[in-house]
Design a protein around this motif. Structure first.
Motif, PDB file in Angstrom:
ATOM      1  N   SER A  96       0.852  -1.017  -0.044  1.00 38.37           N
ATOM      2  CA  SER A  96       0.192   0.040  -0.006  1.00 38.37           C
ATOM      3  C   SER A  96       1.016   1.276  -0.052  1.00 38.37           C
ATOM      4  N   VAL A  97       0.600   2.301  -0.786  1.00 36.45           N
ATOM      5  CA  VAL A  97       1.144   3.442  -0.721  1.00 36.45           C
ATOM      6  C   VAL A  97       0.561   4.290   0.347  1.00 36.45           C
ATOM      7  N   ALA A  98       1.447   4.767   1.406  1.00 37.12           N
ATOM      8  CA  ALA A  98       1.086   5.978   2.078  1.00 37.12           C
ATOM      9  C   ALA A  98       0.876   7.247   1.639  1.00 37.12           C
ATOM     10  N   VAL A  99      -0.116   7.926   1.874  1.00 37.96           N
ATOM     11  CA  VAL A  99      -0.561   9.276   1.095  1.00 37.96           C
ATOM     12  C   VAL A  99      -0.160  10.166   2.465  1.00 37.96           C
ATOM     13  N   ASP A 100       0.516  11.290   2.161  1.00 39.88           N
ATOM     14  CA  ASP A 100       0.702  12.323   2.905  1.00 39.88           C
ATOM     15  C   ASP A 100      -0.332  13.159   3.176  1.00 39.88           C
ATOM     16  N   PRO A 101      -0.730  13.507   4.196  1.00 38.11           N
ATOM     17  CA  PRO A 101      -1.967  14.335   4.600  1.00 38.11           C
ATOM     18  C   PRO A 101      -1.383  15.735   4.376  1.00 38.11           C
ATOM     19  N   GLN A 102      -2.193  16.598   3.929  1.00 39.91           N
ATOM     20  CA  GLN A 102      -2.004  17.969   3.640  1.00 39.91           C
ATOM     21  C   GLN A 102      -1.464  18.595   4.862  1.00 39.91           C
ATOM     22  N   PRO A 103      -0.523  19.391   4.848  1.00 31.07           N
ATOM     23  CA  PRO A 103       0.109  19.938   6.139  1.00 31.07           C
ATOM     24  C   PRO A 103      -0.724  20.900   6.391  1.00 31.07           C
ATOM     25  N   SER A 104      -1.006  21.297   7.861  1.00 31.84           N
ATOM     26  CA  SER A 104      -1.949  22.353   8.442  1.00 31.84           C
ATOM     27  C   SER A 104      -1.422  23.761   7.595  1.00 31.84           C
ATOM     28  N   VAL A 105      -2.492  24.408   7.858  1.00 35.65           N
ATOM     29  CA  VAL A 105      -2.063  25.915   7.311  1.00 35.65           C
ATOM     30  C   VAL A 105      -1.152  26.498   8.333  1.00 35.65           C
ATOM     31  N   VAL A 106      -1.414  26.283   9.549  1.00 37.21           N
ATOM     32  CA  VAL A 106      -0.608  26.820  10.662  1.00 37.21           C
ATOM     33  C   VAL A 106       1.037  26.574  10.306  1.00 37.21           C
ATOM     34  N   THR A 107       0.964  25.108   9.913  1.00 37.64           N
ATOM     35  CA  THR A 107       2.518  24.847   9.750  1.00 37.64           C
ATOM     36  C   THR A 107       3.054  25.420   8.607  1.00 37.64           C
ATOM     37  N   ARG A 108       2.130  25.591   7.607  1.00 42.82           N
ATOM     38  CA  ARG A 108       2.798  26.178   6.353  1.00 42.82           C
ATOM     39  C   ARG A 108       3.038  28.007   6.586  1.00 42.82           C
ATOM     40  N   VAL A 109       2.150  28.399   7.299  1.00 35.59           N
ATOM     41  CA  VAL A 109       2.438  29.732   7.587  1.00 35.59           C
ATOM     42  C   VAL A 109       3.773  30.002   8.398  1.00 35.59           C
ATOM     43  N   ILE A 110       4.043  28.866   9.489  1.00 37.02           N
ATOM     44  CA  ILE A 110       5.112  29.209  10.366  1.00 37.02           C
ATOM     45  C   ILE A 110       6.612  28.977   9.654  1.00 37.02           C
ATOM     46  N   ASN A 111       6.213  28.133   8.625  1.00 30.62           N
ATOM     47  CA  ASN A 111       7.570  27.806   7.650  1.00 30.62           C
ATOM     48  C   ASN A 111       7.666  28.761   6.587  1.00 30.62           C
ATOM     49  N   LEU A 112       7.002  29.666   6.451  1.00 31.70           N
ATOM     50  CA  LEU A 112       7.202  31.006   5.252  1.00 31.70           C
ATOM     51  C   LEU A 112       8.422  31.506   5.837  1.00 31.70           C
ATOM     52  N   GLN A 169     -11.436  17.693  19.085  1.00 29.95           N
ATOM     53  CA  GLN A 169     -11.706  16.316  18.822  1.00 29.95           C
ATOM     54  C   GLN A 169     -12.793  16.100  18.158  1.00 29.95           C
ATOM     55  N   LYS A 170     -13.913  16.240  18.793  1.00 32.01           N
ATOM     56  CA  LYS A 170     -15.356  16.340  18.135  1.00 32.01           C
ATOM     57  C   LYS A 170     -15.532  17.034  16.686  1.00 32.01           C
ATOM     58  N   LEU A 171     -14.920  18.293  16.605  1.00 35.87           N
ATOM     59  CA  LEU A 171     -14.818  19.046  15.386  1.00 35.87           C
ATOM     60  C   LEU A 171     -13.706  18.786  14.488  1.00 35.87           C
ATOM     61  N   GLU A 172     -12.957  17.623  14.469  1.00 33.07           N
ATOM     62  CA  GLU A 172     -11.732  17.271  13.866  1.00 33.07           C
ATOM     63  C   GLU A 172     -12.221  17.350  12.211  1.00 33.07           C
ATOM     64  N   PRO A 173     -13.266  16.501  11.773  1.00 32.92           N
ATOM     65  CA  PRO A 173     -13.652  16.735  10.225  1.00 32.92           C
ATOM     66  C   PRO A 173     -13.750  18.043   9.865  1.00 32.92           C
ATOM     67  N   GLN A 174     -14.620  18.890  10.651  1.00 34.49           N
ATOM     68  CA  GLN A 174     -14.959  20.264  10.021  1.00 34.49           C
ATOM     69  C   GLN A 174     -13.607  21.048  10.015  1.00 34.49           C
ATOM     70  N   ILE A 175     -12.801  20.723  11.006  1.00 31.59           N
ATOM     71  CA  ILE A 175     -11.504  21.588  11.176  1.00 31.59           C
ATOM     72  C   ILE A 175     -10.511  21.050   9.731  1.00 31.59           C
ATOM     73  N   ALA A 176     -10.701  20.024   9.537  1.00 33.10           N
ATOM     74  CA  ALA A 176      -9.850  19.341   8.251  1.00 33.10           C
ATOM     75  C   ALA A 176     -10.320  20.133   7.171  1.00 33.10           C
ATOM     76  N   VAL A 177     -11.763  20.349   6.773  1.00 32.19           N
ATOM     77  CA  VAL A 177     -12.252  20.843   5.774  1.00 32.19           C
ATOM     78  C   VAL A 177     -11.836  22.280   5.838  1.00 32.19           C
ATOM     79  N   ALA A 178     -11.951  23.055   6.941  1.00 35.45           N
ATOM     80  CA  ALA A 178     -11.448  24.326   6.986  1.00 35.45           C
ATOM     81  C   ALA A 178     -10.081  24.602   6.686  1.00 35.45           C
ATOM     82  N   ASN A 179      -8.878  23.686   7.079  1.00 33.24           N
ATOM     83  CA  ASN A 179      -7.752  23.536   6.528  1.00 33.24           C
ATOM     84  C   ASN A 179      -7.419  23.609   5.357  1.00 33.24           C
ATOM     85  N   ILE A 180      -8.339  22.567   4.743  1.00 30.18           N
ATOM     86  CA  ILE A 180      -7.966  22.714   3.066  1.00 30.18           C
ATOM     87  C   ILE A 180      -8.325  24.056   2.307  1.00 30.18           C
ATOM     88  N   TYR A 181      -9.597  24.654   2.930  1.00 28.20           N
ATOM     89  CA  TYR A 181      -9.731  25.942   2.350  1.00 28.20           C
ATOM     90  C   TYR A 181      -8.737  26.862   2.424  1.00 28.20           C
TER      91      TYR A 181
END
Length: 121
Positions: free
Chosen positions: A3-19, A70-82
């Motif tokens: 199986s091929v491991a798919v890297d999850p998209q990095p969080s927007v916070v991580t991306r901003v910190i790494n700018l 933890q309860k809002l994790e799916p919604q947080i993931a969608v918000a992170n994508i946007y």
């Protein structure tokens, strides 16, 4: 079959910190803050009290918010994508974000002034 491991998209916070602009500005401010604390013992005492207070507040807030997060994790993931898509657009329009802050930061402020601002902001 492997199986091929798919890297999850990095969080927007991580991306901003790494700018480069953000990380180099943080490094500059952190250096000024630490240098000032070393030079002025009374200011160091005040800053350390403020740091301890912030650590305590942060710990309590995180402990209280963890079940909700933890309860809002799916919604947080969608918000992170946007948010990442929005950050992509911002990076395209503002290439300065990919440059270090050294030539950009206000050169007229000395380290003591910067540390004082950080400590009491």
């Amino acid at each position: 079959m492997a199986s091929v491991a798919v890297d999850p998209q990095p969080s927007v916070v991580t991306r901003v910190i790494n700018l480069p602009l953000v990380s180099s500005t943080y490094d500059l401010m952190s250096s000024a803050y630490l240098s000032t604390k070393d030079q002025y013992p009374y200011l160091k005492s005040v800053c350390e009290i403020a740091e301890k207070g912030m650590k305590t507040i942060t710990s309590v807030a995180l402990t209280s918010a963890l079940p909700i997060i933890q309860k809002l994790e799916p919604q947080i993931a969608v918000a992170n994508i946007y948010a990442c898509k929005g950050l992509d657009r911002i990076e395209e329009r503002l290439p300065i974000l990919n440059q270090p802050s050294t030539p950009i930061v206000l050169p007229s402020l000395d380290q003591e002034c910067l540390a004082f601002i950080i400590c009491f902001y």
